[in-house]
Design a protein around this motif. Structure first.
Motif, PDB file in Angstrom:
ATOM      1  N   SER A 215       0.839  -1.195   0.000  1.00  0.00           N
ATOM      2  CA  SER A 215       0.000   0.000   0.000  1.00  0.00           C
ATOM      3  C   SER A 215       0.879   1.252   0.000  1.00  0.00           C
ATOM      4  O   SER A 215       2.064   1.203   0.341  1.00  0.00           O
ATOM      5  CB  SER A 215      -0.926   0.014   1.222  1.00  0.00           C
ATOM      6  N   SER A 217       0.203   5.016   1.565  1.00  0.00           N
ATOM      7  CA  SER A 217      -0.803   5.580   2.467  1.00  0.00           C
ATOM      8  C   SER A 217      -1.320   6.950   2.031  1.00  0.00           C
ATOM      9  O   SER A 217      -0.627   7.717   1.349  1.00  0.00           O
ATOM     10  CB  SER A 217      -0.230   5.688   3.886  1.00  0.00           C
ATOM     11  N   LEU A 239       1.567  -3.764  -4.992  1.00  0.00           N
ATOM     12  CA  LEU A 239       0.465  -2.820  -4.915  1.00  0.00           C
ATOM     13  C   LEU A 239      -0.708  -3.277  -5.779  1.00  0.00           C
ATOM     14  O   LEU A 239      -0.533  -3.649  -6.935  1.00  0.00           O
ATOM     15  CB  LEU A 239       0.926  -1.441  -5.395  1.00  0.00           C
TER      16      LEU A 239
END
Length: 421
Positions: A215, A217, A239
């Motif tokens: 990820s 953020s 991802l």
């Protein structure tokens, strides 16, 4: 007590002889400590300045010998100490602000002859060569055995590469390097990025190639990186999506997303108005967002994605009849460009308005629409295009939204007239 900084010792007699100072400091270690005066055989508190050329140091008595302190720019790491004898100004710069304040406080106590027993003063001794080296700007570590475990990274670093060290997280010591412009952590095992990377106020290049990231953020997208980050390399990670706030990184020029598991690009990717180089090869992209049309690129690489074959007759129907009042009101807010925010309407409605889709007719739709995909030649958005597939194609499907059944019907009519199925 020691302070590392740039020092220039300026004689106040120079103007008398029609001469000027050099105006440039030399890297030095400046110390306050005890020294035995060989003439009087008495110990006193002295200031010693050691440079690479003079590691034994020049010593200046402090008691009753400081005429004035100039501290207007102490928060910027600059100050000047004016001595009575000899008639010199000791100009300090490029120092840590807090360390400089402590150093000047100690110098004041020594000048007044106050009790200095509370200060960590030792006998003045010559410094080591490495203590007076020029501040290091660049550091490359490509082996775990070279990774510093007990010592800090040089505070002055502007470029830092730490690769092949099997790091599972970002070392917090790196996040104190406030001058850092380029951080390369490629070829490690990092799974998550700390939000505090966003506190690196000068960071323009962030390379995270070949890690285990799952990820990116929202906090990073909303940090100071919005104003500084120009190159971001997230290639060869894990991802699957990027947050909607990703498009707040509006200074991005070069974005690398190759070899991930991305199923879609950020909805508002077109807001990256400075983006010139985009590579997202070997992902799981089936279709590009509508906003993709707004990009103006120099180089684009989308090779190896499972793009669908667009057919205007294949569509997703998210319209209900009649259209709900909330949808109509939301459309009106965007179409009439009415101001809104969390202080006026619920936060979830703000989030809905942020992903408003534009219909062919120019009006918007929010949560109720008809969606299909149309083919677009990627040369419309990029000067150079890497082939999308092994067949030599440069076309890719782009999402198209319609606010009403009549808009979709009109689109179908035009498509059928052009012989498109």
């Amino acid at each position: 007590m020691k302070l590392q900084c740039d020092v220039e010792v300026v004689s106040r007699m120079l103007p008398t002889f029609g001469m000027k100072s050099r105006g440039k400091g030399t890297r030095a270690v400046i110390s306050i400590g005890k020294h035995l005066d060989k003439t009087s055989q008495r110990s006193g508190i002295y200031m010693m300045i050691c440079t690479a050329k003079d590691r034994t140091g020049s010593k200046y008595k402090l008691k009753d010998n400081i005429e004035k302190f100039f501290t207007w720019f102490v928060e910027e790491g600059k100050a000047t100490v004016r001595l009575k004898e000899p008639a010199v100004d000791i100009c300090l710069s490029k120092a840590d602000a807090n360390s400089l304040k402590n150093f000047l406080s100690a110098a004041r106590l020594a000048d007044r002859g106050s009790d200095t027993s509370s200060l960590p003063l030792s006998t003045l001794t010559p410094v080591r060569a490495r203590d007076v080296e020029q501040p290091k700007k660049k550091l490359t570590i490509v082996s775990k055995k070279d990774y510093p475990l007990t010592s800090n990274f040089p505070y002055s670093l502007e470029q830092l590469q730490v690769s092949y060290c099997k790091l599972s997280r970002v070392d917090m010591r790196m996040l104190s390097l406030k001058a850092l412009r380029k951080l390369d952590l490629s070829n490690n095992h990092i799974k998550k990025l700390p939000a505090t990377i966003g506190d690196l106020g000068c960071l323009s290049e962030l390379v995270l190639h070949n890690n285990h990231l799952e990820s990116f953020s929202e906090a990073l997208c909303l940090s100071t990186l919005q104003r500084t980050l120009q190159l971001l390399d997230l290639s060869q990670n894990r991802l699957r999506t990027l947050p909607a706030q990703f498009c707040q990184l509006k200074e991005l020029v070069n974005l690398k997303l190759d070899d991930n598991e991305l199923v879609c690009l950020p909805f508002h990717v077109g807001r990256l108005s400075r983006l010139r180089f985009l590579s997202a090869a070997h992902n799981q992209l089936a279709v590009l967002p509508t906003d993709f049309r707004r990009l103006s690129l120099e180089n684009l690489d989308l090779f190896g994605n499972p793009f669908v074959q667009p057919n205007p007759l294949d569509h997703t129907m998210k319209l209900t009849f009649p259209v709900p009042l909330q949808e109509l009101a939301s459309r009106a807010v965007v179409n009439l460009r009415l101001p809104y925010g969390a202080h006026l309407i619920p936060a979830h409605l703000c989030r809905d308005l942020e992903v408003a889709k534009t219909c062919d007719c120019g009006r918007v739709c929010i949560s109720f629409y008809i969606k299909t995909a149309v083919s677009m030649n990627l040369h419309q958005v990029s000067h150079t295009v890497v082939l999308v597939d092994d067949m030599g194609g440069t076309d890719a499907p782009v999402q198209q939204h319609f606010c009403s059944l009549s808009c979709y019907s009109e689109f179908l009519d035009h498509s059928l007239q052009r012989g498109i199925r």
